[in-house]
Design an enzyme around this catalytic site. Sequence first.
Site, short mmCIF file in Angstrom:
data_model
loop_
_atom_site.label_atom_id
_atom_site.label_comp_id
_atom_site.label_asym_id
_atom_site.label_seq_id
_atom_site.Cartn_x
_atom_site.Cartn_y
_atom_site.Cartn_z
N ASP A 109 0.88 -0.32 0.12
CA ASP A 109 0.64 -0.26 -0.13
C ASP A 109 1.03 1.18 0.01
OD1 ASP A 109 0.97 0.21 2.78
OD2 ASP A 109 -0.88 -0.85 3.76
N HIS A 124 7.51 -7.86 -1.08
CA HIS A 124 6.36 -8.00 -1.44
C HIS A 124 5.82 -7.01 -2.76
CE1 HIS A 124 4.52 -11.48 1.49
NE2 HIS A 124 5.40 -11.89 0.73
N CYS A 135 10.73 -5.69 -21.33
CA CYS A 135 11.04 -4.34 -21.70
C CYS A 135 12.41 -3.62 -20.20
CB CYS A 135 11.71 -3.43 -22.77
SG CYS A 135 10.27 -1.90 -22.11
N CYS A 153 3.27 -1.33 -22.91
CA CYS A 153 4.19 -0.97 -23.07
C CYS A 153 4.50 -0.24 -24.73
CB CYS A 153 5.03 -1.54 -22.81
SG CYS A 153 6.96 -1.02 -23.15
N CYS A 155 6.50 -0.79 -26.66
CA CYS A 155 7.45 -1.87 -27.23
C CYS A 155 6.40 -3.02 -27.54
CB CYS A 155 8.07 -2.28 -26.34
SG CYS A 155 8.44 -3.93 -24.81
N GLY A 192 0.81 -6.06 12.85
CA GLY A 192 -0.04 -6.63 12.45
C GLY A 192 -0.10 -8.42 10.95
N GLU A 220 -4.92 -9.55 17.52
CA GLU A 220 -5.11 -11.55 17.67
C GLU A 220 -4.26 -11.81 17.44
OE1 GLU A 220 -8.58 -12.28 18.31
OE2 GLU A 220 -9.43 -10.59 17.23
#
Length: 256
Positions: A109, A124, A135, A153, A155, A192, A220
């Site tokens: 995010d 990630h 490319c 793209c 290309c 978290g 939790e």
Amino acid sequence: MEDILRAAAEKIRAAKYLTAFTGAGISVESGIPPFRGPGGIWNKYDPSILDLDTFRRQPGRSWPAIREMFANLLGAAGRPAVQPNTAHRVLAKWEAEGRIQAVITQNIDGLHAAAGSRRLVEFHGHCRGVTCLECGRERPWDAATAEAEVPRCPCGGLFKPGFVFFGEGIPPAALAQAEEAARRTDCMILVGTSGVVYPAAALPMLARRGGATLIEVNPEPSDYTGKIVDLFIPLPAGDAFGRLERHVAAVRPPRG
Ligand SMILES: [Zn+2]
């Protein structure tokens, strides 16, 4: 609860190489919609659309979900839809104070970067833009990309979002930086994260094997709680970090 927060703040103040490892839970108070569970994106779409092979073969199936993810996180055409919360801001403040050496996040995010964290490992990937699969050309997420049915793209190659797909490897630089930080840390704060998404979930284990103290912030219990975690703070991230910061910043009265 105040005793646990005070003990955690002591560890944070004493750490020589403090790190944080964050997951979806840190962004809940910013209003990021969860990917799983009721209302989550995976209730509406089949996760296989974020499989790299599926994406290459049938990009037109994948893009409606990808566009929705970008819109949820960035707004329709690159304008922020959500803001960092107290937890992101305290981590960035600690970095500015030289207190924390690395933040490793599983989130795409961009809220750690928005809050000002620079010693940041986006394990990630991210949601800021797209990269050509042929490319390597990069381009930010803008109105033109948002409106194209299948962004391509110049290309002719397919543009893929900057985040890691299922069945795709972790970017080598991010993996190396994260493992290096996990090996060097003497105190890691888990925030978290449920501890179920590998290989990211192995990083706290690596820190633990190196002798690090582990502090967990999670409303939790997770797969880590009661196993490798030393101090468990059962609070939402923003609440926990607001209170931790007050303890960390508090000047203790002189002894004697
Ligand atoms: Zn290209």
